[in-house]
Scaffold this motif. Structure first.
Motif, PDB file in Angstrom:
ATOM      1  N   UNK A 111      -8.607  17.356 -19.329  1.00  0.00           N
ATOM      2  CA  UNK A 111      -9.580  17.761 -20.343  1.00  0.00           C
ATOM      3  C   UNK A 111     -10.433  16.559 -20.730  1.00  0.00           C
ATOM      4  N   UNK A 112     -11.749  16.706 -20.707  1.00  0.00           N
ATOM      5  CA  UNK A 112     -12.612  15.562 -21.060  1.00  0.00           C
ATOM      6  C   UNK A 112     -12.688  15.366 -22.568  1.00  0.00           C
ATOM      7  N   UNK A 113     -13.057  14.170 -22.951  1.00  0.00           N
ATOM      8  CA  UNK A 113     -13.389  13.902 -24.343  1.00  0.00           C
ATOM      9  C   UNK A 113     -14.902  13.979 -24.497  1.00  0.00           C
ATOM     10  N   UNK A 114     -15.338  14.205 -25.712  1.00  0.00           N
ATOM     11  CA  UNK A 114     -16.763  14.396 -25.938  1.00  0.00           C
ATOM     12  C   UNK A 114     -17.233  13.435 -27.011  1.00  0.00           C
ATOM     13  N   UNK A 115     -18.516  13.225 -27.088  1.00  0.00           N
ATOM     14  CA  UNK A 115     -19.068  12.339 -28.098  1.00  0.00           C
ATOM     15  C   UNK A 115     -20.561  12.180 -27.913  1.00  0.00           C
ATOM     16  N   UNK A 116     -21.094  11.173 -28.563  1.00  0.00           N
ATOM     17  CA  UNK A 116     -22.531  10.928 -28.515  1.00  0.00           C
ATOM     18  C   UNK A 116     -22.782   9.445 -28.317  1.00  0.00           C
ATOM     19  N   UNK A 117     -23.703   9.132 -27.425  1.00  0.00           N
ATOM     20  CA  UNK A 117     -24.125   7.765 -27.163  1.00  0.00           C
ATOM     21  C   UNK A 117     -25.576   7.623 -27.586  1.00  0.00           C
ATOM     22  N   UNK A 118     -25.879   6.581 -28.327  1.00  0.00           N
ATOM     23  CA  UNK A 118     -27.209   6.469 -28.910  1.00  0.00           C
ATOM     24  C   UNK A 118     -28.294   6.274 -27.859  1.00  0.00           C
ATOM     25  N   UNK A 119     -27.914   5.758 -26.672  1.00  0.00           N
ATOM     26  CA  UNK A 119     -28.909   5.517 -25.623  1.00  0.00           C
ATOM     27  C   UNK A 119     -28.941   6.616 -24.566  1.00  0.00           C
ATOM     28  N   UNK A 120     -27.850   7.379 -24.453  1.00  0.00           N
ATOM     29  CA  UNK A 120     -27.773   8.352 -23.359  1.00  0.00           C
ATOM     30  C   UNK A 120     -27.490   9.765 -23.820  1.00  0.00           C
ATOM     31  N   UNK A 121     -27.382   9.979 -25.108  1.00  0.00           N
ATOM     32  CA  UNK A 121     -27.217  11.332 -25.629  1.00  0.00           C
ATOM     33  C   UNK A 121     -25.759  11.734 -25.705  1.00  0.00           C
ATOM     34  N   UNK A 122     -25.525  13.042 -25.747  1.00  0.00           N
ATOM     35  CA  UNK A 122     -24.173  13.576 -25.810  1.00  0.00           C
ATOM     36  C   UNK A 122     -23.504  13.424 -24.447  1.00  0.00           C
ATOM     37  N   UNK A 123     -22.153  13.362 -24.477  1.00  0.00           N
ATOM     38  CA  UNK A 123     -21.459  13.149 -23.208  1.00  0.00           C
ATOM     39  C   UNK A 123     -20.133  13.873 -23.189  1.00  0.00           C
ATOM     40  N   UNK A 124     -19.670  14.128 -21.979  1.00  0.00           N
ATOM     41  CA  UNK A 124     -18.296  14.519 -21.672  1.00  0.00           C
ATOM     42  C   UNK A 124     -17.734  13.407 -20.797  1.00  0.00           C
ATOM     43  N   UNK A 125     -16.559  12.869 -21.176  1.00  0.00           N
ATOM     44  CA  UNK A 125     -16.047  11.675 -20.520  1.00  0.00           C
ATOM     45  C   UNK A 125     -14.604  11.891 -20.080  1.00  0.00           C
ATOM     46  N   UNK A 126     -14.289  11.353 -18.911  1.00  0.00           N
ATOM     47  CA  UNK A 126     -12.928  11.342 -18.369  1.00  0.00           C
ATOM     48  C   UNK A 126     -12.366  12.745 -18.169  1.00  0.00           C
ATOM     49  N   UNK A 127     -13.199  13.660 -17.743  1.00  0.00           N
ATOM     50  CA  UNK A 127     -12.731  14.990 -17.388  1.00  0.00           C
ATOM     51  C   UNK A 127     -12.627  15.124 -15.886  1.00  0.00           C
ATOM     52  N   UNK A 128     -11.739  15.995 -15.424  1.00  0.00           N
ATOM     53  CA  UNK A 128     -11.618  16.159 -13.978  1.00  0.00           C
ATOM     54  C   UNK A 128     -10.399  16.962 -13.601  1.00  0.00           C
ATOM     55  N   UNK A 129      -9.801  16.602 -12.476  1.00  0.00           N
ATOM     56  CA  UNK A 129      -8.668  17.354 -11.943  1.00  0.00           C
ATOM     57  C   UNK A 129      -7.667  16.379 -11.342  1.00  0.00           C
ATOM     58  N   UNK A 130      -6.387  16.674 -11.575  1.00  0.00           N
ATOM     59  CA  UNK A 130      -5.305  15.865 -11.024  1.00  0.00           C
ATOM     60  C   UNK A 130      -4.636  16.633  -9.891  1.00  0.00           C
ATOM     61  N   UNK A 131      -4.551  16.001  -8.720  1.00  0.00           N
ATOM     62  CA  UNK A 131      -3.943  16.614  -7.548  1.00  0.00           C
ATOM     63  C   UNK A 131      -2.570  15.984  -7.313  1.00  0.00           C
ATOM     64  N   UNK A 132      -1.509  16.765  -7.497  1.00  0.00           N
ATOM     65  CA  UNK A 132      -0.165  16.310  -7.145  1.00  0.00           C
ATOM     66  C   UNK A 132       0.051  16.643  -5.673  1.00  0.00           C
ATOM     67  N   UNK A 133      -0.396  15.767  -4.805  1.00  0.00           N
ATOM     68  CA  UNK A 133      -0.429  16.071  -3.372  1.00  0.00           C
ATOM     69  C   UNK A 133       0.983  16.268  -2.831  1.00  0.00           C
ATOM     70  N   UNK A 134       1.856  15.306  -3.049  1.00  0.00           N
ATOM     71  CA  UNK A 134       3.261  15.441  -2.667  1.00  0.00           C
ATOM     72  C   UNK A 134       4.056  14.401  -3.442  1.00  0.00           C
ATOM     73  N   UNK A 135       5.309  14.192  -3.041  1.00  0.00           N
ATOM     74  CA  UNK A 135       6.165  13.259  -3.766  1.00  0.00           C
ATOM     75  C   UNK A 135       5.785  11.816  -3.513  1.00  0.00           C
ATOM     76  N   UNK A 136       4.888  11.561  -2.585  1.00  0.00           N
ATOM     77  CA  UNK A 136       4.567  10.183  -2.211  1.00  0.00           C
ATOM     78  C   UNK A 136       3.183   9.731  -2.678  1.00  0.00           C
ATOM     79  N   UNK A 137       2.284  10.641  -2.926  1.00  0.00           N
ATOM     80  CA  UNK A 137       0.911  10.248  -3.257  1.00  0.00           C
ATOM     81  C   UNK A 137       0.292  11.278  -4.186  1.00  0.00           C
ATOM     82  N   UNK A 138      -0.587  10.810  -5.086  1.00  0.00           N
ATOM     83  CA  UNK A 138      -1.332  11.705  -5.949  1.00  0.00           C
ATOM     84  C   UNK A 138      -2.792  11.271  -5.964  1.00  0.00           C
TER      85      UNK A 138
END
Length: 897
Positions: free
Chosen positions: A251-278
């Motif tokens: 889940x991303x975090x949200x906020x406002x940057x005075x130079x770039x406007x509103x933002x969504x940050x650090x959102x995405x997807x986590x892939x648990x590929x297998x027991x050895x790598x993610x």
């Protein structure tokens, strides 16, 4: 063999309670009303409701003649069987075991006719509700106020159940156990707080479906803080409960940057590929069009290797397109760390430590609380493979690729690759048996080769075809031959001769163009080589001096260790590798003959064309004292301990016999002065010159004392020290092992993100992704008897320069970093420094952190300078609910490069 429950209970009751039945004509009546803890009116009503109406009528099951397992029942005070009611009564520390199910309680009633068990606690003599039941099946543990369990249907009805699953503490007013894997709860609350009954926050749901080790699914749920409902709610909720990694959205975090406007940050997807790598894929997006992408992966194969890799890319737009202040910047960074288990292959090893990218990444990135790493002016990387070939002689092979990048000049130096191969020492004249003695036996030789492909480029040409055009390729072979022996028993003599051969794939020819009046340099591609050799010898010894003051003195003795050494080196002139060209004189000046080598500018440079014959002198001193300990009960040598007074105090210089003038080089002085044993030492160094300066501040072949000065001129001096101490240095008998391990873990994490382990320049972490598990649990009793913990790191350096009579302190600064725990929940810290010479503060960061039990609050503030900014964060500590947070920051001011 399956046994009927009635037969088991009858036999147990008959054998244990035969005497009791003989004395009593009817079972003793017990009032259950006192067994309730702030719940319904009485246990009697609950029994009637549960046994009479709920489990038996909800979903009738077909009665079986036998149970599937043996039922064991125990109790401390008594265990009674009522043949009339077909029930067993267990009182005080009662236990019922059936298969993998176990019930502990103060009071248990087993109804054989309905195959149901009722369990509750009891009230002791002080009126306290004790021995509340626990229901355990497999790894699942439920702690209710009371419960009903049916052996046949394996269903249960639980009142005020408490359980912990996947980091959540769950309490349900009424819980129904459907089967081994499904529970239904009504009016339930769940939290990550320590005490679910007195939680500082929790989520309240009217209906819950609970699958242990899998998930919690709720209906309408809203958040309570200090038992006060908040408007934060969801029409439904899904909370995964698993100890294993699982894929899912970040889940991303949200906020406002005075130079770039509103933002969504650090959102995405986590892939648990297998027991050895993610793999974690995250991104940022700003409403003015700026965006960022991050790929992070961890991998590990037990007993073989482990590592992590991270790539970050950001396209940053300032203001809106069409505005005069609009600018566009692209930055990226690649990190890779790989280590091999030593047991995987003892004879070969592969490792990697990579940190490369845009030179301005740490200065421009907006998703970096990069207070520690933006002050670092270099990025470096190394990837290497080494192999040891067993046998005699031993052989070693190392292949590596390195990278070094100056973020100020944007110059990048690469070696792709570097190959090193060596053959261990061979003693051709050593005896077949016995030890080696004398100069002949100790003659040994080695072979080493180092080949490189070196590339020098810039940020703008990195990963472009042009970066390979100026590559330098070369190799250096060396065969050192040496021996060592002793003379006069106390003097060690070593002698060596070195043969070197240098290969290169290009050389440079020079000529003087008379028309253009400039030197032309032509590149000649093709193999070329040259050979050099030299000879050296050295003599050294160790002299011990002891000053004994007696056992009755506080200082028993002082020991002085002197290590003098003299070495001689001679190297011929290799002028056969040099050519000449004539530079035409200008305006009546004579022509000048310039000597050059075609190997100048190649990877290994040109051989020397001047005869060299020099002698070096060095003298190292160590002073130690044996002092009496404070413990007066000790006897013998245990009464004393060693203390260092002055270590590695050395003087060294060189005299060149082949030079026409200025034969003696400046005397170098160095040493370490211990101030606090094993804690604080001052390192100092200096340079003393015997020659004088002329009016142009240049060295002349005249001794300074003969020029009206002192014997030596102090041309350079430096003093520095680092000191770390805390309140524990003033305490005795404290066990610091656990705290040291915690500090090392934190240091490695900070260093991995680009900062310093001691946080002398501030902490380093991603924005909006605080590590919330740093604070250990503290005993509540410490709040009433609390010694304030604190720590302080100091780093001091001072440099004096006087090469050309400038007579000034060229640099003088003090850096400091520290933390103070004002209370078990409040921690403040500062990282700063003061430039004593220029009278100004260096980069300064103030840190404030508050432990709110289940929550963590922090505030980082850079009050002044080009990095002036602040960052506020409050969020739940638990990683399960790390997205329940609020953060706000003021971005630093824009810097022009």
């Amino acid at each position: 063999m399956r046994t009927n429950l009635l037969h088991i209970l009858f036999c147990i009751g008959f054998l244990v309670n035969f005497g009791l039945y003989a004395q009593e004509k009817e079972p003793k009546k017990v009032d259950f009303g006192y067994l309730i803890k702030n719940e319904a009116d009485s246990i009697t009503q609950r029994i009637k409701y549960v046994i009479g109406d709920t489990l038996s009528q909800n979903k009738p099951v077909k009665k079986r003649e036998t149970l599937t397992d043996i039922v064991d029942a125990y109790a401390k005070d008594y265990k009674r069987l009522s043949r009339k009611n077909d029930k067993m009564y267990l009182f005080n520390e009662a236990v019922v075991e059936y298969g993998d199910m176990k019930i502990n309680a103060g009071w248990i009633i087993v109804d054989n006719s309905t195959k149901e068990v009722f369990a509750s606690g009891i009230v002791d003599s002080t009126g306290t509700y004790t021995q509340a039941p626990t229901f355990k099946q497999g790894d699942n543990l439920v702690e209710p106020d009371s419960l009903i369990f049916n052996f046949d249907s394996k269903k249960a009805l639980v009142f005020n159940s408490r359980t912990e699953q996947g980091g959540f503490k769950v309490k349900g007013e009424i819980s129904k156990r459907q089967n081994d894997s499904i529970y239904y709860l009504a009016n339930a609350k769940f939290t990550t707080a320590e005490d679910v009954d007195d939680a500082d926050y929790y989520f309240f749901a009217r209906k819950i479906k609970f699958v242990p080790d899998s998930k919690i699914v709720t209906g309408f749920v809203n958040m309570y803080i200090a038992d006060v409902p908040t408007p934060l709610g969801l029409p439904f909720g899904y909370f995964p409960l698993t100890d294993k990694q699982a894929s899912g959205f970040i889940i991303p975090s949200y906020g406002e940057n005075r130079n770039r406007g509103f933002f969504l940050m650090n959102g995405g997807y986590y892939f648990a590929i297998n027991d050895y790598v993610d793999l974690a894929v995250q991104g940022d997006y700003y409403t003015n069009g700026s965006y960022g992408l991050r790929l992070e992966s961890n991998y590990k194969v037990r007993y073989r290797f482990n590592g992590n890799v991270a790539f970050r890319y950001e396209k940053l737009l300032l203001e809106e397109r069409g505005f005069p202040n609009f600018s566009e910047t692209t930055v990226y960074n690649l990190r890779w760390n790989h280590s091999q288990d030593q047991k995987a292959n003892p004879s070969s090893r592969f490792s990697a430590s990579v940190n490369l990218g845009s030179s301005d990444y740490y200065q421009q990135s907006v998703n970096q609380n990069n207070t520690g790493n933006f002050l670092n002016n270099t990025l470096s990387s190394s990837v290497s493979y080494s192999k040891t070939f067993e046998g005699e002689p031993a052989m070693n092979l190392n292949i590596s690729a390195t990278h070094n990048q100056n973020t100020n000049t944007e110059v990048i130096n690469l070696t792709l690759p570097t190959l090193q191969f060596s053959i261990g020492r061979v003693f051709p004249f050593a005896p077949e048996t016995g030890t080696k003695k004398g100069a002949i036996h100790n003659i040994n030789l080695q072979y080493n080769v180092r080949a490189e492909n070196r590339i020098k480029t810039t940020d703008s040409l990195f990963f472009q075809p042009e970066m390979f055009q100026g590559a330098d390729v070369g190799a250096r072979h060396s065969i050192p031959i040496s021996t060592n022996f002793k003379v006069f028993e106390h003097f060690s003599v070593s002698t060596s001769a070195n043969y070197n051969e240098v290969w290169t794939l290009k050389t440079f020819e020079q000529r003087y163009d008379e028309q253009l009046r400039q030197v032309e340099r032509d590149t000649i591609n093709g193999f070329d080589s040259y050979r050099t050799y030299d000879f050296s010898t050295s003599v050294g010894t160790t002299v011990y001096g002891m000053f004994d003051f007696g056992d009755d003195k506080k200082i028993k003795a002082i020991r002085h260790v002197i290590r003098p050494s003299i070495s001689y080196n001679i190297s011929p002139a290799f002028d056969q590798y040099y050519d000449e060209y004539t530079r035409t004189g200008i305006a009546g000046l004579e022509d000048e003959v310039v000597e050059y080598s075609r190997f100048e500018g190649t990877l290994n440079g040109a051989p020397g064309n001047n005869f060299s014959s020099s002698m070096s002198f060095s003298l190292t001193n160590d002073f130690e004292a044996k002092v009496r300990k404070k413990d007066s009960t000790l006897t013998g040598e245990d009464r004393f301990e060693k203390r260092s007074l002055l270590s590695n105090f050395g003087l060294s210089t060189n005299y060149n016999f082949a030079a026409d003038s200025l034969n003696l080089s400046p005397i170098s002085m160095r040493g370490t002065l211990p101030i606090v044993q094993d804690k604080l030492s001052i390192n100092f160094l200096g340079t003393l010159d015997m020659y004088a300066l002329n009016s142009n501040n240049r060295r002349i072949n005249t001794l300074n004392i003969n020029n009206g000065g002192s014997l030596f001129r102090l041309t350079r001096a430096n003093a520095s020290f680092s000191y770390s101490f805390s309140n524990k240095d003033f305490q005795k008998g404290d066990d610091e092992k656990g705290e040291k391990e915690e500090e090392e873990e934190y240091d490695s994490e900070s260093f991995r993100n680009g900062g310093r382990p001691d946080d002398l320049f501030g902490s380093s972490e991603l924005m909006n992704q605080r590590n919330q598990n740093k604070d250990p649990k503290k005993d509540e009793n410490q709040r009433y008897n609390y010694a304030i913990p604190w720590n302080l790191n100091l780093s001091y350096t001072m440099t004096y320069s006087n090469n050309a009579r400038e007579n000034e302190i060229s640099s003088h600064s003090l850096m400091f970093s520290g933390d103070v725990e004002l209370s078990p929940t409040w921690k403040v810290g500062v990282s700063s420094g003061y430039d004593i010479k220029n009278k100004g503060f260096s980069f300064t960061q103030l840190r404030f952190a508050k432990d709110l039990k289940s929550w963590q609050m922090s505030f980082n503030w850079t009050p002044f300078g080009v990095r002036r900014s602040w960052f506020f964060f409050i969020g739940i500590k638990s990683n399960i609910l790390q997205d329940v947070k609020y953060d706000k920051n003021r971005e630093r001011d824009r810097t022009l490069r």
